[in-house]
Design a protein around this motif. Structure first.
Motif, PDB file in Angstrom:
ATOM      1  N   ASN A 283       0.535  -1.289  -0.208  1.00  0.00           N
ATOM      2  CA  ASN A 283      -0.068  -0.579   0.140  1.00  0.00           C
ATOM      3  C   ASN A 283       0.924   1.286   0.384  1.00  0.00           C
ATOM      4  N   ASN A 284       0.470   2.628  -1.151  1.00  0.00           N
ATOM      5  CA  ASN A 284       1.121   3.987  -0.632  1.00  0.00           C
ATOM      6  C   ASN A 284       2.683   3.008  -1.425  1.00  0.00           C
ATOM      7  N   THR A 285       2.466   2.351  -2.275  1.00  0.00           N
ATOM      8  CA  THR A 285       3.964   2.441  -2.629  1.00  0.00           C
ATOM      9  C   THR A 285       4.096   1.139  -3.812  1.00  0.00           C
ATOM     10  N   SER A 286       5.491   1.765  -5.322  1.00  0.00           N
ATOM     11  CA  SER A 286       5.136   1.136  -6.032  1.00  0.00           C
ATOM     12  C   SER A 286       5.271  -0.081  -6.037  1.00  0.00           C
ATOM     13  N   LYS A 287       5.460  -1.054  -4.944  1.00  0.00           N
ATOM     14  CA  LYS A 287       5.993  -2.015  -4.431  1.00  0.00           C
ATOM     15  C   LYS A 287       4.806  -3.873  -5.413  1.00  0.00           C
ATOM     16  N   CYS A 288       5.302  -4.739  -5.397  1.00  0.00           N
ATOM     17  CA  CYS A 288       4.582  -5.341  -5.306  1.00  0.00           C
ATOM     18  C   CYS A 288       5.333  -6.638  -4.616  1.00  0.00           C
ATOM     19  N   LEU A 289       3.981  -7.594  -4.088  1.00  0.00           N
ATOM     20  CA  LEU A 289       4.324  -8.866  -4.268  1.00  0.00           C
ATOM     21  C   LEU A 289       5.351  -9.757  -5.351  1.00  0.00           C
ATOM     22  N   THR A 290       6.337 -10.437  -5.225  1.00  0.00           N
ATOM     23  CA  THR A 290       7.121 -10.940  -6.081  1.00  0.00           C
ATOM     24  C   THR A 290       7.383 -12.195  -5.652  1.00  0.00           C
ATOM     25  N   SER A 291       7.556 -13.100  -6.171  1.00  0.00           N
ATOM     26  CA  SER A 291       7.959 -15.244  -5.915  1.00  0.00           C
ATOM     27  C   SER A 291       9.489 -14.734  -6.833  1.00  0.00           C
ATOM     28  N   ALA A 292      10.682 -15.527  -5.786  1.00  0.00           N
ATOM     29  CA  ALA A 292      12.073 -16.056  -6.059  1.00  0.00           C
ATOM     30  C   ALA A 292      11.684 -17.339  -7.045  1.00  0.00           C
ATOM     31  N   GLY A 293      10.601 -17.902  -6.545  1.00  0.00           N
ATOM     32  CA  GLY A 293      10.835 -19.187  -6.686  1.00  0.00           C
ATOM     33  C   GLY A 293      10.363 -19.867  -5.871  1.00  0.00           C
ATOM     34  N   GLU A 294      10.238 -21.672  -5.948  1.00  0.00           N
ATOM     35  CA  GLU A 294       9.934 -22.401  -5.044  1.00  0.00           C
ATOM     36  C   GLU A 294      10.526 -23.030  -4.004  1.00  0.00           C
ATOM     37  N   GLY A 295      10.615 -22.789  -3.074  1.00  0.00           N
ATOM     38  CA  GLY A 295      11.096 -22.260  -1.402  1.00  0.00           C
ATOM     39  C   GLY A 295      11.729 -21.061  -1.114  1.00  0.00           C
ATOM     40  N   PHE A 296      11.434 -20.596  -1.899  1.00  0.00           N
ATOM     41  CA  PHE A 296      11.892 -18.996  -1.945  1.00  0.00           C
ATOM     42  C   PHE A 296      11.305 -18.169  -0.836  1.00  0.00           C
ATOM     43  N   PRO A 297      11.586 -17.472  -0.101  1.00  0.00           N
ATOM     44  CA  PRO A 297      10.620 -16.423   0.617  1.00  0.00           C
ATOM     45  C   PRO A 297       9.946 -15.600  -0.029  1.00  0.00           C
ATOM     46  N   LYS A 307       5.847 -11.820 -14.651  1.00  0.00           N
ATOM     47  CA  LYS A 307       4.560 -13.027 -14.162  1.00  0.00           C
ATOM     48  C   LYS A 307       4.990 -13.653 -13.062  1.00  0.00           C
ATOM     49  N   ASN A 308       5.573 -13.558 -12.590  1.00  0.00           N
ATOM     50  CA  ASN A 308       5.678 -13.875 -11.028  1.00  0.00           C
ATOM     51  C   ASN A 308       5.408 -13.139 -10.641  1.00  0.00           C
ATOM     52  N   SER A 309       5.049 -12.129 -10.310  1.00  0.00           N
ATOM     53  CA  SER A 309       4.567 -10.603  -9.577  1.00  0.00           C
ATOM     54  C   SER A 309       3.001 -10.719  -9.590  1.00  0.00           C
ATOM     55  N   SER A 310       2.607 -11.542 -10.512  1.00  0.00           N
ATOM     56  CA  SER A 310       1.648 -11.584 -10.634  1.00  0.00           C
ATOM     57  C   SER A 310       0.196 -12.582 -10.042  1.00  0.00           C
ATOM     58  N   TRP A 311      -1.129 -12.259  -9.641  1.00  0.00           N
ATOM     59  CA  TRP A 311      -1.457 -13.478  -7.935  1.00  0.00           C
ATOM     60  C   TRP A 311      -2.701 -13.684  -8.654  1.00  0.00           C
ATOM     61  N   GLN A 312      -3.281 -14.904  -8.389  1.00  0.00           N
ATOM     62  CA  GLN A 312      -4.443 -14.953  -9.157  1.00  0.00           C
ATOM     63  C   GLN A 312      -5.341 -15.869  -7.872  1.00  0.00           C
ATOM     64  N   THR A 313      -6.384 -15.089  -7.216  1.00  0.00           N
ATOM     65  CA  THR A 313      -6.653 -16.793  -6.736  1.00  0.00           C
ATOM     66  C   THR A 313      -7.360 -17.957  -6.723  1.00  0.00           C
ATOM     67  N   ALA A 314      -7.456 -19.167  -6.725  1.00  0.00           N
ATOM     68  CA  ALA A 314      -6.720 -20.153  -7.025  1.00  0.00           C
ATOM     69  C   ALA A 314      -7.945 -21.887  -5.927  1.00  0.00           C
ATOM     70  N   SER A 315      -8.300 -23.146  -6.320  1.00  0.00           N
ATOM     71  CA  SER A 315      -9.197 -23.231  -5.721  1.00  0.00           C
ATOM     72  C   SER A 315     -10.919 -23.578  -5.628  1.00  0.00           C
ATOM     73  N   LEU A 316     -11.655 -24.259  -5.376  1.00  0.00           N
ATOM     74  CA  LEU A 316     -12.691 -23.737  -5.240  1.00  0.00           C
ATOM     75  C   LEU A 316     -13.290 -23.069  -3.578  1.00  0.00           C
ATOM     76  N   SER A 317     -12.122 -23.185  -2.616  1.00  0.00           N
ATOM     77  CA  SER A 317     -12.576 -22.390  -1.636  1.00  0.00           C
ATOM     78  C   SER A 317     -11.634 -20.427  -1.693  1.00  0.00           C
ATOM     79  N   LYS A 318     -11.292 -20.452  -3.103  1.00  0.00           N
ATOM     80  CA  LYS A 318     -10.724 -19.501  -3.595  1.00  0.00           C
ATOM     81  C   LYS A 318      -9.562 -18.598  -2.490  1.00  0.00           C
ATOM     82  N   LEU A 319      -8.920 -19.874  -1.683  1.00  0.00           N
ATOM     83  CA  LEU A 319      -7.667 -19.274  -0.670  1.00  0.00           C
ATOM     84  C   LEU A 319      -6.801 -19.234  -0.624  1.00  0.00           C
ATOM     85  N   HIS A 320      -5.855 -19.524  -1.869  1.00  0.00           N
ATOM     86  CA  HIS A 320      -5.302 -19.894  -2.522  1.00  0.00           C
ATOM     87  C   HIS A 320      -4.703 -18.795  -3.420  1.00  0.00           C
TER      88      HIS A 320
END
Length: 373
Positions: A283-297, A307-320
């Motif tokens: 919030n209030n920045t230009s920074k975004c949530l980014t994955s560095a790969g499997e197992g990394f923070p 593409k590793n900064s793009s996030w979508q809800t997944a699964s029937l629960s929509k909680l992923h």
């Protein structure tokens, strides 16, 4: 509180006497500021419950209370252990209580089917079905042009921690309560009873307190309920909507540490986020949530077009919350359960509706909870 009984009318119960009792109580507490609401009747059930009696006697009782004490909220329960109000879709309760009418509903792990479905079926499916049924039976009341207040006045779980089904039900229900900023009441507070069903003493496994009445029965109670106890949506707020990144299994919230990495911590210090349907922006920045790969923070970065900064809800629960790595492999946010409570990107658990996938996905459940406070 209203009397618990199986049906509205039988030879042991006179509805007019019941209405007279509610009227006397309303008159007695008129002007007592701590008394803010009166509930009409608790958990109607049994083969003789019926919609016609419900409309008839609930209307009479609600109007009687409002006439005697127009300051209190009138809390109206449904049928089948107060889990069903769906008949109001086609026929609202058209009585004038001066905006004092509130509906209530109850829910337990066994309310919408056999309790063991929480263990024997894929959890994303069971949670999604439970929320869908809750919305169908009662939750619809808080949506649309004719929305009315609804309170989850009773739910509970085995606080000894011995019921996996109850624990999973609770985490699922938390997401509904927090997501809708719904008021609620928990069964029960007491640690036990002097006498119950001819037994002395009786331990209350659903009790917040243990049998000494001195300690919490459920050790994680404070964390688990922290976000549920605060107001997240204020209708008088002038602040824009943002999101809290919530981890319901722990009850905690995501925050960014000094290394710009995501970790789980107290919701009292949570960071806020915006979500544009793809990027989760700090919030209030230009920074975004980014994955560095499997197992990394997972971290916040300026690399928001990858593409590793793009996030979508997944699964029937929509909680992923899921992204992809450089090879197109789908990864989900996951609490690492490590000492520093970091959040990593991990192979998604049971996000496809596969009846054979019974692994527990709760460590990967994250929810964007809207807030304007």
């Amino acid at each position: 509180m209203a009397k618990r009984s199986p049906q509205m009318v039988d030879r042991h119960f006179d509805p007019q006497e019941w209405i007279q009792g509610l009227n006397l109580a309303a008159e007695h507490f008129n002007g007592h500021a701590p008394i803010v609401a009166m509930s009409l009747r608790n958990e109607l059930r049994g083969p003789r419950q019926n919609v016609n009696d419900w409309y008839n006697y609930m209307s009479q009782a609600a109007l009687a209370i409002h006439k005697s004490n127009p300051n209190v909220l009138v809390v109206i329960s449904g049928l089948n252990y107060d889990t069903e109000l769906q008949f109001l879709r086609n026929k609202p309760l058209n009585i004038d209580l001066g905006k004092k009418m509130v509906y209530e509903t109850h829910l337990y792990s066994w309310s919408v089917g056999l309790k063991d479905v929480w263990i024997k079926q894929p959890l994303n499916r069971v949670c999604a079905n439970s929320i869908s049924t809750l919305n169908e039976r009662a939750g619809f009341l808080i949506t649309g042009e004719n929305a009315v207040p609804l309170i989850m006045t009773e739910f509970g779980f085995d606080e000894t921690g011995s019921s996996v089904a109850d624990d999973r039900f609770l985490t699922c229900l938390q997401t509904y309560l927090v997501g809708n900023d719904l008021d609620w009441g928990l069964w029960a507070f007491q640690g036990g009873y002097y006498v119950n069903v001819d037994k002395v003493p009786v331990n209350e496994t659903f009790g917040v307190l243990d049998d000494t009445w001195l300690k919490l029965r459920y050790p994680n109670f404070t964390n688990k309920f922290q976000l549920l106890q605060r107001k997240n949506q204020d209708p008088t707020s002038k602040l824009p909507n943002a999101y809290i990144l919530y981890h319901p299994l722990s009850g905690n919230c995501a925050q960014v540490n000094n290394n710009n990495e995501l970790e789980i911590g107290s919701c009292a210090n949570q960071n806020k986020w915006t979500y544009n349907g793809s990027q989760i922006l700090f919030n209030n920045t230009s920074k975004c949530l980014t994955s560095a790969g499997e197992g990394f923070p997972v971290s916040v970065s300026d690399n928001c077009q990858s593409k590793n900064s793009s996030w979508q809800t997944a699964s029937l629960s929509k909680l992923h919350l899921a992204t992809v790595d450089q090879d197109g492999k789908q990864l989900c946010l996951q609490d690492s359960n490590s000492f520093n409570s970091s959040v990593v990107a991990s192979k998604c658990i049971c996000i496809n509706d596969d009846s054979l996938c019974l692994d527990d996905p709760q460590s990967q459940w994250f929810q964007l909870v809207a807030t304007n406070v």
